[in-house]
Design an enzyme around this catalytic site. Sequence first.
Site, PDB file in Angstrom:
ATOM      1  N   TRP A 166       0.806  -1.218   0.000  1.00 37.89           N
ATOM      2  CA  TRP A 166       0.000   0.000   0.000  1.00 37.89           C
ATOM      3  C   TRP A 166       0.838   1.267   0.000  1.00 37.89           C
ATOM      4  CZ3 TRP A 166       2.029   2.164   4.228  1.00 37.89           C
ATOM      5  CH2 TRP A 166       2.422   1.329   5.291  1.00 37.89           C
ATOM      6  N   LYS A 190      -3.346  -8.254  -7.494  1.00 45.73           N
ATOM      7  CA  LYS A 190      -4.079  -7.989  -6.252  1.00 45.73           C
ATOM      8  C   LYS A 190      -3.423  -6.808  -5.545  1.00 45.73           C
ATOM      9  CE  LYS A 190      -3.936  -9.235  -1.962  1.00 45.73           C
ATOM     10  NZ  LYS A 190      -4.363  -7.955  -1.357  1.00 45.73           N
ATOM     11  N   SER A 244       6.026  -7.248   2.766  1.00 42.24           N
ATOM     12  CA  SER A 244       6.899  -7.548   3.903  1.00 42.24           C
ATOM     13  C   SER A 244       7.632  -8.878   3.695  1.00 42.24           C
ATOM     14  CB  SER A 244       6.060  -7.624   5.179  1.00 42.24           C
ATOM     15  OG  SER A 244       5.120  -8.673   5.053  1.00 42.24           O
ATOM     16  N   TYR A 254       3.632 -21.257  -0.591  1.00 42.58           N
ATOM     17  CA  TYR A 254       2.509 -21.539  -1.499  1.00 42.58           C
ATOM     18  C   TYR A 254       3.029 -22.207  -2.777  1.00 42.58           C
ATOM     19  CZ  TYR A 254       0.008 -17.877   1.229  1.00 42.58           C
ATOM     20  OH  TYR A 254      -0.556 -17.105   2.211  1.00 42.58           O
ATOM     21  N   GLU A 266      10.101  -8.771  -3.540  1.00 44.38           N
ATOM     22  CA  GLU A 266      10.720  -7.484  -3.171  1.00 44.38           C
ATOM     23  C   GLU A 266      10.215  -7.177  -1.769  1.00 44.38           C
ATOM     24  OE1 GLU A 266      12.860  -6.096  -4.981  1.00 44.38           O
ATOM     25  OE2 GLU A 266      12.461  -6.801  -7.005  1.00 44.38           O
ATOM     26  N   CYS A 267      11.093  -7.215  -0.783  1.00 39.72           N
ATOM     27  CA  CYS A 267      10.604  -7.159   0.608  1.00 39.72           C
ATOM     28  C   CYS A 267      11.141  -5.951   1.372  1.00 39.72           C
ATOM     29  CB  CYS A 267      10.955  -8.473   1.293  1.00 39.72           C
ATOM     30  SG  CYS A 267      10.162  -9.878   0.489  1.00 39.72           S
ATOM     31  N   CYS A 301      10.254   1.212   1.642  1.00 36.80           N
ATOM     32  CA  CYS A 301      11.122   0.037   1.800  1.00 36.80           C
ATOM     33  C   CYS A 301      12.592   0.433   1.888  1.00 36.80           C
ATOM     34  CB  CYS A 301      10.900  -0.924   0.651  1.00 36.80           C
ATOM     35  SG  CYS A 301      11.100  -0.146  -0.953  1.00 36.80           S
ATOM     36  N   LYS A 351       1.798   0.427  16.076  1.00 39.49           N
ATOM     37  CA  LYS A 351       3.057  -0.335  15.975  1.00 39.49           C
ATOM     38  C   LYS A 351       4.253   0.642  16.013  1.00 39.49           C
ATOM     39  CE  LYS A 351       5.402  -3.074  12.604  1.00 39.49           C
ATOM     40  NZ  LYS A 351       5.414  -3.465  11.218  1.00 39.49           N
ATOM     41  N   GLU A 400      12.318  -3.319  10.859  1.00 38.13           N
ATOM     42  CA  GLU A 400      11.798  -2.337   9.911  1.00 38.13           C
ATOM     43  C   GLU A 400      10.595  -1.670  10.583  1.00 38.13           C
ATOM     44  OE1 GLU A 400       9.587  -3.659   6.414  1.00 38.13           O
ATOM     45  OE2 GLU A 400      10.642  -2.164   5.222  1.00 38.13           O
TER      46      GLU A 400
HETATM   47  P1  NAD Z   1       2.344  -6.967   3.426  1.00 33.83           P
HETATM   48  O1  NAD Z   1       3.380  -7.995   3.268  1.00 33.83           O
HETATM   49  O2  NAD Z   1       1.535  -6.945   4.669  1.00 33.83           O
HETATM   50  O3  NAD Z   1       1.292  -7.060   2.221  1.00 33.83           O
HETATM   51  C1  NAD Z   1       1.708  -7.069   0.875  1.00 33.83           C
HETATM   52  C2  NAD Z   1       0.647  -7.745   0.048  1.00 33.83           C
HETATM   53  O4  NAD Z   1       0.548  -9.117   0.450  1.00 33.83           O
HETATM   54  C3  NAD Z   1      -0.740  -7.141   0.201  1.00 33.83           C
HETATM   55  O5  NAD Z   1      -1.393  -7.128  -1.046  1.00 33.83           O
HETATM   56  C4  NAD Z   1      -1.427  -8.107   1.161  1.00 33.83           C
HETATM   57  O6  NAD Z   1      -2.831  -8.152   1.012  1.00 33.83           O
HETATM   58  C5  NAD Z   1      -0.806  -9.442   0.740  1.00 33.83           C
HETATM   59  N1  NAD Z   1      -0.854 -10.444   1.799  1.00 33.83           N
HETATM   60  C6  NAD Z   1      -0.872 -10.243   3.141  1.00 33.83           C
HETATM   61  N2  NAD Z   1      -0.953 -11.428   3.796  1.00 33.83           N
HETATM   62  C7  NAD Z   1      -0.992 -12.396   2.842  1.00 33.83           C
HETATM   63  C8  NAD Z   1      -1.076 -13.808   2.875  1.00 33.83           C
HETATM   64  N3  NAD Z   1      -1.158 -14.463   4.033  1.00 33.83           N
HETATM   65  N4  NAD Z   1      -1.067 -14.480   1.706  1.00 33.83           N
HETATM   66  C9  NAD Z   1      -0.991 -13.817   0.537  1.00 33.83           C
HETATM   67  N5  NAD Z   1      -0.943 -12.487   0.434  1.00 33.83           N
HETATM   68  C10 NAD Z   1      -0.922 -11.767   1.570  1.00 33.83           C
HETATM   69  O7  NAD Z   1       3.076  -5.579   3.175  1.00 33.83           O
HETATM   70  P2  NAD Z   1       2.467  -4.122   3.269  1.00 33.83           P
HETATM   71  O8  NAD Z   1       2.230  -3.833   4.726  1.00 33.83           O
HETATM   72  O9  NAD Z   1       1.353  -3.961   2.296  1.00 33.83           O
HETATM   73  O10 NAD Z   1       3.688  -3.246   2.707  1.00 33.83           O
HETATM   74  C11 NAD Z   1       4.782  -2.886   3.476  1.00 33.83           C
HETATM   75  C12 NAD Z   1       5.972  -3.787   3.185  1.00 33.83           C
HETATM   76  O11 NAD Z   1       6.280  -3.749   1.807  1.00 33.83           O
HETATM   77  C13 NAD Z   1       7.231  -3.310   3.892  1.00 33.83           C
HETATM   78  O12 NAD Z   1       7.898  -4.404   4.462  1.00 33.83           O
HETATM   79  C14 NAD Z   1       8.063  -2.711   2.766  1.00 33.83           C
HETATM   80  O13 NAD Z   1       9.440  -2.687   2.995  1.00 33.83           O
HETATM   81  C15 NAD Z   1       7.689  -3.587   1.622  1.00 33.83           C
HETATM   82  N6  NAD Z   1       7.980  -2.925   0.336  1.00 33.83           N
HETATM   83  C16 NAD Z   1       9.063  -3.361  -0.389  1.00 33.83           C
HETATM   84  C17 NAD Z   1       9.405  -2.741  -1.603  1.00 33.83           C
HETATM   85  C18 NAD Z   1      10.577  -3.202  -2.422  1.00 33.83           C
HETATM   86  O14 NAD Z   1      10.687  -2.793  -3.570  1.00 33.83           O
HETATM   87  N7  NAD Z   1      11.461  -4.023  -1.880  1.00 33.83           N
HETATM   88  C19 NAD Z   1       8.617  -1.681  -2.062  1.00 33.83           C
HETATM   89  C20 NAD Z   1       7.528  -1.258  -1.308  1.00 33.83           C
HETATM   90  C21 NAD Z   1       7.217  -1.906  -0.103  1.00 33.83           C
END
Ligand code: NAD
Length: 498
Positions: A166, A190, A244, A254, A266-267, A301, A351, A400
């Site tokens: 998001w 998604k 994340s 999965y 990309e985390c 990130c 948080k 983080e």
């Molecule tokens: P998140 O991991 O909570 O969610 C990311 C996506 O995964 C969302 O669409 C969410 O609905 C989905 N998701 C959540 N739980 C799931 C599950 N159990 N099974 C399948 N899909 C699931 O992350 P967030 O809070 O939306 O975003 C923040 C994170 O994104 C931070 O850790 C940030 O560093 C990372 N991020 C990384 C980059 C990069 O380029 N490396 C860029 C932007 C954000």
Amino acid sequence: MKLEYPEIKKRAAKLKFRTKAFIDGDFAAAQSEETFTTENPATGKPLADIAACDTPDVDRAVRAARKAFDSGVWSRLKPGERKRVLLKWADLLETHALELALLDTLEAGKPIGDCATMDIPDTIHCIRWHAEATDKLYDHVSPTGPENLALIVREPVGVVGCVIPWNFPAQMAAWKLGPALATGNSVVLKPAELTSLSAIRMAELAAEAGLPAGVFNVVPGLGETAGQAIGRHMDVDMVAFTGSTEVGRYFLKYAAESNLKRIILECGGKSPQVVFEDALDLENVANNAVGAAFWNMGENCSCGSRLIVHTKIKDELVERVAKLAKTWKVGDPLDPRNRLGAMIEKPHLEKVLGYIAAGKAEGAKLVMGGRRILEKTGGCFVEVTMFDEVSSRMKIARDEIFGPVLSVIPFSTEDEALALANDTNYGLAASLYTQDVNRAHRAARAIRAGTVSVNCFSEGDITTPFGGFRQSGFFGRDKSIWAHQQYTELKTVWIQLA
Ligand code: NAD
């Protein structure tokens, strides 16, 4: 066009939201007819009820994507033709740039100034750049003997699931969609459940640009339902995930438990900014440090959340950072004078406040900020916060936080600085500041991160790959030609010549 706050508010109030899924070229309610509500994090008020897609909807979208892929309507189209459609899409995105910027501001609490001048222009540029590359890439002929001809060709992977976060809703979608579509794949995307609106609108505009039905589908929904359904689907060939590290791991599971689909992740990150004692112009360093730490409310990130500074210059730099950070106003994200908007949602705000409390409890010195503010607005606002005298063992230096919280960690020698920079499970980005060209090269190579900026804070541009070492990623690089490659399969065609 430069707009003032009252006009921006007026435009935001007039926006029409698309709240359904976009499957096979058309809007669709979730089969269950269930919805979920998104809120404006700057007011705490509901914004829209969005289709809550689940396994049946993901199935439908994957079937549409597969049908489109197998028909060749996009996957076997001449690259130049794909380019034409994608460029038209980019033009339409540009026509609707302010609308898209407002959608991301309203749903994510991001400052309109950032959305209108960075996120959406970068989104459009990303689609254009990948579109332009479409008909400029050549395959290979292998140097075999005269009795054979061997072609080494790249083909689209097939149906690609994209699951995104998001914090940069439109831009993260573009980083996946640009290369995935340019290389001929079909996509089921998604968006994060907190920010679905810009992705749905982008799909509608892609259809208007002439992208064939089924090539780009959007299934809004929760992670555990729609996200998991994509991850476990037997007919999804690849998942490109940004989010994340914790959720990234699920996708590996999965894939292992389903069809061994290709996974790229990309985390998260905990990026260091290393400032050596010979850094040129501490005011410039402070300016970059503030941007790295607080841009996008630290919900970034590559957030440079660890400022690793030589003891000789630490006090002066901390003072300069604090002075500059105070000028980054926090408030209504629709007001272009504000540099920081709202945190994404209440649980996330809590948080972040929890980390600030942990910093104090572990003995770090609070230099500025640390409190929730503007509570009367109903929004999730937090002060720009900085801790000094942080040790690498403290929670605020390790986790983080994903909020506007900067930790200052002192060092005395180059070896110590590099050890501190690498003392993390992550490895997404880093900055270093020095006038010594030898040290700059030495340190840039020694720091284990996907992007290392020297004498600035940067994620590079569209021509450079972006992704992480260690637990910041898994085989993934967004942007650049390297992104194209990961959405393709490598095939050898071996021909016996008579
Ligand atoms: P998140 O991991 O909570 O969610 C990311 C996506 O995964 C969302 O669409 C969410 O609905 C989905 N998701 C959540 N739980 C799931 C599950 N159990 N099974 C399948 N899909 C699931 O992350 P967030 O809070 O939306 O975003 C923040 C994170 O994104 C931070 O850790 C940030 O560093 C990372 N991020 C990384 C980059 C990069 O380029 N490396 C860029 C932007 C954000």
